[in-house]
Design a protein around this motif. Structure first.
Motif, PDB file in Angstrom:
ATOM      1  N   GLY A 110       0.812  -1.214   0.000  1.00  0.00           N
ATOM      2  CA  GLY A 110       0.000   0.000   0.000  1.00  0.00           C
ATOM      3  C   GLY A 110       0.841   1.259   0.000  1.00  0.00           C
ATOM      4  N   LEU A 111       1.926   1.278   0.781  1.00  0.00           N
ATOM      5  CA  LEU A 111       2.791   2.454   0.836  1.00  0.00           C
ATOM      6  C   LEU A 111       3.465   2.700  -0.514  1.00  0.00           C
ATOM      7  CD1 LEU A 111       4.156   4.730   2.406  1.00  0.00           C
ATOM      8  CD2 LEU A 111       5.917   3.081   3.127  1.00  0.00           C
ATOM      9  N   VAL A 112       3.978   1.629  -1.128  1.00  0.00           N
ATOM     10  CA  VAL A 112       4.622   1.773  -2.439  1.00  0.00           C
ATOM     11  C   VAL A 112       3.630   2.291  -3.471  1.00  0.00           C
ATOM     12  CG1 VAL A 112       5.702   0.515  -4.335  1.00  0.00           C
ATOM     13  CG2 VAL A 112       6.365   0.020  -1.983  1.00  0.00           C
ATOM     14  N   LEU A 113       2.427   1.741  -3.473  1.00  0.00           N
ATOM     15  CA  LEU A 113       1.418   2.160  -4.436  1.00  0.00           C
ATOM     16  C   LEU A 113       1.010   3.613  -4.221  1.00  0.00           C
ATOM     17  CD1 LEU A 113      -0.846  -1.026  -4.460  1.00  0.00           C
ATOM     18  CD2 LEU A 113       0.597  -0.209  -6.326  1.00  0.00           C
ATOM     19  N   LEU A 114       0.934   4.026  -2.971  1.00  0.00           N
ATOM     20  CA  LEU A 114       0.584   5.413  -2.675  1.00  0.00           C
ATOM     21  C   LEU A 114       1.644   6.365  -3.221  1.00  0.00           C
ATOM     22  CD1 LEU A 114      -1.247   7.495  -1.303  1.00  0.00           C
ATOM     23  CD2 LEU A 114       0.032   7.094   0.825  1.00  0.00           C
ATOM     24  N   VAL A 116       3.818   5.761  -5.680  1.00  0.00           N
ATOM     25  CA  VAL A 116       3.791   5.718  -7.144  1.00  0.00           C
ATOM     26  C   VAL A 116       2.622   6.540  -7.686  1.00  0.00           C
ATOM     27  CG1 VAL A 116       3.449   4.210  -9.151  1.00  0.00           C
ATOM     28  CG2 VAL A 116       4.968   3.505  -7.299  1.00  0.00           C
ATOM     29  N   THR A 117       1.476   6.437  -7.014  1.00  0.00           N
ATOM     30  CA  THR A 117       0.298   7.181  -7.451  1.00  0.00           C
ATOM     31  C   THR A 117       0.530   8.687  -7.334  1.00  0.00           C
ATOM     32  OG1 THR A 117      -1.173   5.368  -6.818  1.00  0.00           O
ATOM     33  CG2 THR A 117      -2.149   7.548  -7.033  1.00  0.00           C
ATOM     34  N   LEU A 118       1.115   9.123  -6.234  1.00  0.00           N
ATOM     35  CA  LEU A 118       1.403  10.556  -6.061  1.00  0.00           C
ATOM     36  C   LEU A 118       2.338  11.059  -7.152  1.00  0.00           C
ATOM     37  CD1 LEU A 118       1.815  10.802  -2.169  1.00  0.00           C
ATOM     38  CD2 LEU A 118      -0.057  11.720  -3.565  1.00  0.00           C
ATOM     39  N   VAL A 119       3.354  10.275  -7.464  1.00  0.00           N
ATOM     40  CA  VAL A 119       4.291  10.669  -8.530  1.00  0.00           C
ATOM     41  C   VAL A 119       3.553  10.763  -9.861  1.00  0.00           C
ATOM     42  CG1 VAL A 119       6.289   9.932  -9.880  1.00  0.00           C
ATOM     43  CG2 VAL A 119       6.331   9.741  -7.394  1.00  0.00           C
ATOM     44  N   GLY A 120       2.681   9.807 -10.131  1.00  0.00           N
ATOM     45  CA  GLY A 120       1.952   9.815 -11.386  1.00  0.00           C
ATOM     46  C   GLY A 120       0.998  10.981 -11.520  1.00  0.00           C
ATOM     47  N   VAL A 121       0.292  11.301 -10.436  1.00  0.00           N
ATOM     48  CA  VAL A 121      -0.671  12.404 -10.475  1.00  0.00           C
ATOM     49  C   VAL A 121       0.045  13.745 -10.594  1.00  0.00           C
ATOM     50  CG1 VAL A 121      -2.427  13.625  -9.150  1.00  0.00           C
ATOM     51  CG2 VAL A 121      -2.461  11.130  -9.251  1.00  0.00           C
ATOM     52  N   LEU A 122       1.066  13.948  -9.766  1.00  0.00           N
ATOM     53  CA  LEU A 122       1.787  15.221  -9.789  1.00  0.00           C
ATOM     54  C   LEU A 122       2.608  15.394 -11.057  1.00  0.00           C
ATOM     55  CD1 LEU A 122       2.979  15.367  -6.055  1.00  0.00           C
ATOM     56  CD2 LEU A 122       1.034  16.552  -7.099  1.00  0.00           C
ATOM     57  N   GLY A 123       3.089  14.287 -11.601  1.00  0.00           N
ATOM     58  CA  GLY A 123       3.905  14.364 -12.814  1.00  0.00           C
ATOM     59  C   GLY A 123       3.173  13.871 -14.043  1.00  0.00           C
ATOM     60  N   ALA A 124       1.857  14.136 -14.130  1.00  0.00           N
ATOM     61  CA  ALA A 124       1.053  13.625 -15.236  1.00  0.00           C
ATOM     62  C   ALA A 124       1.585  14.096 -16.589  1.00  0.00           C
ATOM     63  CB  ALA A 124      -0.404  14.049 -15.066  1.00  0.00           C
ATOM     64  N   ALA A 125       2.060  15.334 -16.656  1.00  0.00           N
ATOM     65  CA  ALA A 125       2.581  15.846 -17.929  1.00  0.00           C
ATOM     66  C   ALA A 125       3.817  15.059 -18.357  1.00  0.00           C
ATOM     67  CB  ALA A 125       2.895  17.338 -17.812  1.00  0.00           C
ATOM     68  N   GLY A 126       4.688  14.761 -17.402  1.00  0.00           N
ATOM     69  CA  GLY A 126       5.878  13.977 -17.718  1.00  0.00           C
ATOM     70  C   GLY A 126       5.533  12.559 -18.147  1.00  0.00           C
TER      71      GLY A 126
END
Length: 534
Positions: A110-114, A116-126
């Motif tokens: 759960g911690l790893v997924l959280l 990864v999800t934060l990185v994906g949402v914040l870096g959606a343009a990348g």
């Protein structure tokens, strides 16, 4: 270690009762079939609502990104690493030890997924730039893709946790619940397209939000069933736990080993964004139809045999291990060969019947049919990979599938310039080259996996295989003759009304299927030949 009492119920550490692999596969396949049928309805609605190109291109890429990571990380690497370890804990440990492992895996995953999800949402343009650099020349499409990625990326975390719950349930022979869970995604997407799409500036936004809502619902749906077997997780971190360490060690190479086909398909999507408008959409519709038999049968068989193989490996039952693999391969041949031939022959009629509505143009159907035929040629290999990889992972051998997978990826990359560029330059069919090289790379991967199992004497084919190939070949030939006969008589699919296309395609499929089954019976293939026990 003490073994505390739990409320009266089937104890988690009890040995699973022997079940018919055929019955379990049919149960899982039937639940998956329901999901895939609804998935077809969803894709029909998408084709009518968005067509090909433009918004559909952006949505096709956006929904593939979290699904790619989900299959790579959760359904692929994680489940294949987790199930063998859980099986060993069940065989050799107490119920308290099993529950502790589940809790620590839930917290760590759960911690790893959280994160990864934060990185994906914040870096959606990348993320969008990595997976669809070809859209940078179209700012409106790229901005839409970025918004859709930001909305859909949390689905990765939700559906990965759902996959974790499903892996536990599958280990306890509760196959139906995980198999039926994907139905909810299709229901929510269909509802969004039909009921709320008009309230958004672009219908793609409604579809993206429906994916997120479906992820939440799917996770919540599985939790009561975990409670029934007393394995509802109480998440806690456990990086130093021996079981968690083993799972992580097994996961690292499995990231490649189980998901080579997905990596190759994602490469297709990335390159398709460079080939012009609608290429990603054409590949999307083609891939969805190949995924139908692959998901219903290939994934179902792999899901069912993985716990059995893990138990047999733990019990050091080499003969039963080989028999289980042999049963799975026979089932793949039974299903994959006629499915491959039917998709190649009926590509155009199927696509016209399903997707020639609304904004979908006839030219888009034709382009999609070419890539469908190319993808379909690899269906047998795609399904074979699904059942061969568990033969390694059940024995906690993660390195061999990685080596074969890397070779397949390299083969795919080397073939693409040779095949894709000429097709793109001379015929504007670059997307077909992408599909064809992915199919060929799947055969490279399947052959290497099969050869490895044979060389290590892990799998010993039964003596009846030469006769089986002749029988299957005769049955498939009979079906092909019938299908080609229908196409010679009915060739104007583009010009018929929807209902006329539907009934004609239904007749073709039913008659072709009946001929195949009758031919199987005529050459001596019987249902009892596929009875096996795990």
């Amino acid at each position: 270690m003490s073994d505390p009492e739990l409320p009266s119920a089937p104890a988690p550490e009890q040995k699973p009762r022997s079940k018919s692999l055929l019955r379990s596969s049919l149960l899982t396949g039937s639940m998956t079939m329901l999901s895939r049928v609804l998935g077809l309805v969803r894709d029909i609605v998408l084709a009518s609502l968005l067509g090909a190109g433009g918004s559909m291109d952006a949505f096709a890429v956006a929904q593939k990104i979290p699904n790619f990571f989900r299959r790579l990380f959760a359904e692929g690497a994680f489940s294949q690493a987790f199930i063998p370890v859980l099986a060993e804990y069940r065989e050799k440990g107490s119920r308290a030890a099993v529950k502790d492992l589940v809790d620590k895996v839930a917290g760590s995953l759960g911690l790893v997924l959280l994160l990864v999800t934060l990185v994906g949402v914040l870096g959606a343009a990348g993320v969008s730039m990595i997976f669809a650099s070809g859209y940078l020349s179209d700012p409106a499409k790229f901005d839409l893709l970025t918004d859709l990625v930001r909305i859909t990326f949390p689905y990765l975390m939700l559906i990965s946790l759902t996959g974790f719950a499903g892996a536990i349930l599958n280990s306890y022979d509760r196959f139906a619940v995980p198999a039926v869970t994907p139905v909810f995604l299709n229901i929510f997407m269909i509802a969004a397209a039909l009921l709320v799409a008009d309230y958004f500036p672009n219908p793609a936004y409604a579809l993206a939000w429906s994916i997120l809502v479906a992820g939440v619902f799917s996770l919540l749906f599985q939790l009561p069933f975990l409670r029934q077997i007393h394995l509802l997780p109480s998440p806690k971190l456990g990086w130093s736990d021996p079981g968690v360490k083993r799972i992580l060690a097994l996961m690292a190479p499995a990231l490649f080993g189980v998901s080579i086909s997905q990596i190759n398909l994602m490469l297709d999507t990335i390159i398709a964004t460079q080939l012009g408008d609608a290429s990603a959409s054409w590949l999307f519709y083609s891939d969805r139809l190949v995924e139908l038999p692959l998901g219903v049968f290939g994934v179902a068989i792999a899901t069912v045999i993985m716990p059995s193989l893990s138990r047999q490996s733990t019990a050091q039952s080499a003969e039963k291990f080989s028999q289980t693999l042999d049963w799975a391969i026979r089932f793949v041949v039974l299903i994959a060969l006629p499915a491959t031939l039917a998709l190649v022959i009926l590509a155009e009629p199927i696509l016209f019947t399903l997707f020639y509505h609304g904004k979908m143009a006839a030219s888009d159907i034709l382009m999609s049919s070419y890539s469908l035929q190319a993808y379909a040629l690899g269906l047998f290999a795609f399904m074979l990979i699904k059942v061969l990889v568990p033969g390694y992972f059940a024995r906690q051998d993660m390195k061999t599938p990685v080596r074969t997978g890397i070779k397949a990826i390299v083969a795919n990359i080397l073939m693409k310039p040779v095949v894709v560029l000429p097709l793109a330059y001379f015929f504007s069919l670059g997307h077909v080259g992408l599909a064809l090289t992915t199919a060929l790379a799947a055969y490279v991967n399947a052959w290497l996996l099969y050869r490895g199992l044979r060389q290590q004497r892990i799998y010993q084919p039964a003596s009846h295989w030469p006769r089986l190939w002749l029988r299957y070949g005769a049955a498939n030939l009979a079906m092909v003759v019938v299908l080609l006969g229908f196409l010679m008589c009915w060739a104007d699919w583009q010009y018929w009304h929807t209902l006329e296309r539907i009934w004609r395609l239904a007749v073709v499929c039913v008659v072709g299927g009946v001929i195949y089954l009758a031919a199987l019976l005529a050459v001596g293939i019987r249902l009892r030949d596929f009875k096996a026990h795990g």
